[in-house]
Scaffold this active site. Structure first.
Site, PDB file in Angstrom:
ATOM      1  N   ASP A 225      -2.852   5.006  34.060  1.00  0.00           N
ATOM      2  CA  ASP A 225      -1.713   4.380  34.893  1.00  0.00           C
ATOM      3  C   ASP A 225      -0.628   5.268  34.814  1.00  0.00           C
ATOM      4  OD1 ASP A 225      -1.290   4.454  32.190  1.00  0.00           O
ATOM      5  OD2 ASP A 225      -0.737   2.346  31.951  1.00  0.00           O
TER       6      ASP A 225
ATOM      7  N   ARG B 275      -3.982  -2.405  30.586  1.00  0.00           N
ATOM      8  CA  ARG B 275      -2.561  -2.886  30.547  1.00  0.00           C
ATOM      9  C   ARG B 275      -2.238  -3.589  31.836  1.00  0.00           C
ATOM     10  NH1 ARG B 275       1.866  -0.314  26.765  1.00  0.00           N
ATOM     11  NH2 ARG B 275      -0.042   1.482  26.472  1.00  0.00           N
TER      12      ARG B 275
ATOM     13  N   GLY C 284      -1.592   4.330  22.442  1.00  0.00           N
ATOM     14  CA  GLY C 284      -2.926   3.730  22.217  1.00  0.00           C
ATOM     15  C   GLY C 284      -4.035   5.081  22.169  1.00  0.00           C
TER      16      GLY C 284
ATOM     17  N   ASP D 157       3.187   7.195  29.421  1.00  0.00           N
ATOM     18  CA  ASP D 157       4.552   6.833  29.754  1.00  0.00           C
ATOM     19  C   ASP D 157       5.314   6.542  28.875  1.00  0.00           C
ATOM     20  OD1 ASP D 157       3.657   7.273  32.414  1.00  0.00           O
ATOM     21  OD2 ASP D 157       4.307   5.110  33.040  1.00  0.00           O
TER      22      ASP D 157
ATOM     23  N   ASP E 110      -6.032   4.063  30.397  1.00  0.00           N
ATOM     24  CA  ASP E 110      -5.680   3.169  31.605  1.00  0.00           C
ATOM     25  C   ASP E 110      -5.298   3.962  32.875  1.00  0.00           C
ATOM     26  OD1 ASP E 110      -5.295   1.284  29.550  1.00  0.00           O
ATOM     27  OD2 ASP E 110      -3.273   1.523  29.076  1.00  0.00           O
TER      28      ASP E 110
ATOM     29  N   THR F  66      -4.311   8.487  27.897  1.00  0.00           N
ATOM     30  CA  THR F  66      -4.415   6.847  27.846  1.00  0.00           C
ATOM     31  C   THR F  66      -5.759   6.694  28.803  1.00  0.00           C
ATOM     32  OG1 THR F  66      -3.484   4.885  28.843  1.00  0.00           O
ATOM     33  CG2 THR F  66      -2.806   6.792  29.966  1.00  0.00           C
TER      34      THR F  66
ATOM     35  N   ARG G  85       2.713   3.283  17.333  1.00  0.00           N
ATOM     36  CA  ARG G  85       3.876   2.796  17.790  1.00  0.00           C
ATOM     37  C   ARG G  85       5.022   2.781  17.124  1.00  0.00           C
ATOM     38  NH1 ARG G  85       0.655   1.780  22.803  1.00  0.00           N
ATOM     39  NH2 ARG G  85      -1.162   0.591  22.109  1.00  0.00           N
TER      40      ARG G  85
HETATM   41  P1  ADP Z   1       1.988   4.804  25.673  1.00  0.00           P
HETATM   42  O1  ADP Z   1       2.492   6.359  25.068  1.00  0.00           O
HETATM   43  O2  ADP Z   1       0.679   4.722  25.590  1.00  0.00           O
HETATM   44  O3  ADP Z   1       2.827   4.255  26.938  1.00  0.00           O
HETATM   45  P2  ADP Z   1       3.986   3.195  24.097  1.00  0.00           P
HETATM   46  O4  ADP Z   1       4.653   2.762  25.524  1.00  0.00           O
HETATM   47  O5  ADP Z   1       3.589   2.197  22.986  1.00  0.00           O
HETATM   48  O6  ADP Z   1       2.609   3.822  24.659  1.00  0.00           O
HETATM   49  O7  ADP Z   1       4.788   4.537  23.486  1.00  0.00           O
HETATM   50  C1  ADP Z   1       4.358   5.334  22.447  1.00  0.00           C
HETATM   51  C2  ADP Z   1       5.670   5.315  21.493  1.00  0.00           C
HETATM   52  O8  ADP Z   1       6.447   6.009  22.434  1.00  0.00           O
HETATM   53  C3  ADP Z   1       6.389   4.346  21.228  1.00  0.00           C
HETATM   54  O9  ADP Z   1       5.963   3.471  19.908  1.00  0.00           O
HETATM   55  C4  ADP Z   1       7.849   4.904  20.743  1.00  0.00           C
HETATM   56  O10 ADP Z   1       7.844   5.463  19.516  1.00  0.00           O
HETATM   57  C5  ADP Z   1       7.903   5.889  21.863  1.00  0.00           C
HETATM   58  N1  ADP Z   1       8.599   5.554  22.971  1.00  0.00           N
HETATM   59  C6  ADP Z   1       8.267   4.610  23.934  1.00  0.00           C
HETATM   60  N2  ADP Z   1       9.197   4.408  24.997  1.00  0.00           N
HETATM   61  C7  ADP Z   1      10.422   5.054  24.467  1.00  0.00           C
HETATM   62  C8  ADP Z   1      11.700   5.352  24.792  1.00  0.00           C
HETATM   63  N3  ADP Z   1      12.196   4.803  26.013  1.00  0.00           N
HETATM   64  N4  ADP Z   1      12.364   6.282  24.183  1.00  0.00           N
HETATM   65  C9  ADP Z   1      11.941   6.908  23.253  1.00  0.00           C
HETATM   66  N5  ADP Z   1      10.649   6.614  22.827  1.00  0.00           N
HETATM   67  C10 ADP Z   1       9.885   5.894  23.352  1.00  0.00           C
HETATM   68  O1  F6P Z   2      -2.983   1.753  26.684  1.00  0.00           O
HETATM   69  C1  F6P Z   2      -4.298   1.677  26.207  1.00  0.00           C
HETATM   70  C2  F6P Z   2      -4.587  -0.053  25.888  1.00  0.00           C
HETATM   71  O2  F6P Z   2      -5.932  -0.099  25.390  1.00  0.00           O
HETATM   72  C3  F6P Z   2      -4.541  -0.889  27.054  1.00  0.00           C
HETATM   73  O3  F6P Z   2      -5.719  -1.029  27.770  1.00  0.00           O
HETATM   74  C4  F6P Z   2      -3.887  -2.192  26.246  1.00  0.00           C
HETATM   75  O4  F6P Z   2      -3.359  -3.026  26.997  1.00  0.00           O
HETATM   76  C5  F6P Z   2      -3.522  -1.737  25.164  1.00  0.00           C
HETATM   77  O5  F6P Z   2      -3.532  -0.233  24.824  1.00  0.00           O
HETATM   78  C6  F6P Z   2      -3.580  -2.458  23.806  1.00  0.00           C
HETATM   79  O6  F6P Z   2      -2.912  -1.719  22.741  1.00  0.00           O
HETATM   80  P1  F6P Z   2      -3.088  -2.114  21.305  1.00  0.00           P
HETATM   81  O7  F6P Z   2      -3.807  -1.195  20.623  1.00  0.00           O
HETATM   82  O8  F6P Z   2      -1.384  -2.117  20.802  1.00  0.00           O
HETATM   83  O9  F6P Z   2      -3.557  -3.556  21.194  1.00  0.00           O
END
Ligand code: ADP
Ligand code: F6P
Length: 322
Positions: free
Chosen positions: A133, A175, A15, A107, A131, A129, A76
């Site tokens: 978090d 989230r 995000g 994360d 969040d 982020t 993503r």
């Molecule tokens: P955030 O970074 O905000 O937590 P996501 O969890 O959607 O957001 O992760 C962002 C991107 O990071 C994912 O779309 C994916 O490409 C990559 N990613 C997430 N988890 C993994 C993982 N376990 N191994 C490798 N890449 C990952």
């Molecule tokens: O991580 C940031 C955030 O805005 C969260 O607060 C929310 O749950 C999520 O992203 C929404 O994600 P998306 O853009 O995929 O709807």
């Protein structure tokens, strides 16, 4: 022995968050200052797989700190979660001479950075982020802007709630975490703050609180509800039926992710960006930049991901008293 890097790339992932642009600017300029070449990867890991790679110079990142969103775009990417995707991404890095990557995200994005490090690309994560978090850090890029945006929105909802003598449920993002709700709820003097870490799903307690407040002459009742609990619209219907008080739900949504970053988000993003550019130039890899106990620092990604983030008991109890 640490591997010296010559060319790094920067990408934003997951995000978007206000302040990511200030971070991109700082990484780019400080890395150039450290004698490195810098590239930008568009649209996160997806753009890396698609080879959407541009050169970044000092002037490419001018006029950026005040802009919301991310000029690099974000995404993503499912393919990158696979071993084949990660190998392909590492091959793309090698093809473009990229030996280090700064990943700005949450994360999930750190896990991606960890995977690239395993494939021989030096990686540094930065916490981006709204969040808040991420356990290893007390600050994440975008949180401050998001809570200020949400706070102003809740203040506005309060005005109209008061005029109509209504109860309002305002749902904020986060989230699975309740940090945004706790901060905004306390800052706006909300009557109830519902966060996933603490909520016991006892709606009767909320109903009783509304009725008690009405008897005391309150003309409105503000409930700040975290996205991790959700269901604000159906909750509003149930509360209206149980209390007889007109109740409306407002879901703030994506407005919390946009807008010009606050001074704090610009400043912290800039310092973290410089820090990332410095440690990647030193040859560090598989690390994340953090702000912990008043200091900018860095952690091993594995260690960072194993930490647990909790809500401060004291802050939560005080929000109830106030
Ligand atoms: P955030 O970074 O905000 O937590 P996501 O969890 O959607 O957001 O992760 C962002 C991107 O990071 C994912 O779309 C994916 O490409 C990559 N990613 C997430 N988890 C993994 C993982 N376990 N191994 C490798 N890449 C990952
Ligand atoms: O991580 C940031 C955030 O805005 C969260 O607060 C929310 O749950 C999520 O992203 C929404 O994600 P998306 O853009 O995929 O709807």
């Amino acid at each position: 022995m640490s591997k010296q890097v010559k060319t790094i790339a920067v990408l934003t992932s997951g995000g978007d968050a206000p302040g990511m642009n200030a971070a991109i600017r700082a990484v780019t300029r400080k890395a150039i200052d450290n004698g490195l070449k810098v590239k930008g990867v568009k649209k996160g890991y997806q753009g890396l797989l698609n080879e959407e790679i541009i050169d970044l110079e000092r002037h490419s990142v001018s006029d950026l700190s005040q802009r919301g969103g991310t000029i690099l775009g974000t995404a993503r990417c499912m393919e990158f979660k696979t071993e084949e995707g990660q190998q392909k991404a590492a091959d793309v890095c090698k093809k473009y001479g990229i030996d280090g990557i700064v990943v700005i995200g949450g994360d999930g994005s750190y896990r991606g950075a960890q995977a690239l490090a395993r494939h021989g690309i030096n990686t540094i994560g930065m916490p981006g982020t709204i969040d808040l978090d991420i356990a290893c850090t007390d600050y994440t890029i975008g949180f401050d802007t998001a809570i200020n945006t949400a706070m102003q929105a809740i203040d506005k909802v309060r005005d109209t709630s008061s005029s109509h003598e209504r109860c309002s449920i305002v749902e904020v993002m986060g989230r699975r975490a309740g940090h945004i709700a706790l901060w905004c709820g306390l800052a706006t003097g909300a009557d109830d703050i519902l966060i996933p870490e603490k909520y016991d799903y006892n709606e009767q307690a909320i109903v009783d609180n509304i009725i008690r407040n009405r008897k005391r002459g309150h003309t409105h009742h503000i409930i700040v509800n975290a996205e991790g609990i959700g269901h604000s619209t159906s909750m509003a219907k149930r509360i209206e039926a149980a209390t007889g008080v007109e109740t409306r739900a407002t879901i703030l949504g994506y407005m919390q992710r946009g807008g010009s970053p606050t001074c704090k988000d610009r400043f912290y993003a800039a310092i973290m960006g410089c820090y990332a550019a410095d440690i990647i130039a030193e040859g560090k890899t598989n690390r994340v930049v953090a702000y912990k106990n008043g200091e900018f620092t860095d952690f091993d990604i594995e260690e960072a991901l194993s930490m647990q983030k909790s809500i401060s008991e004291y802050q939560y109890r005080m929000s109830k008293i106030l």
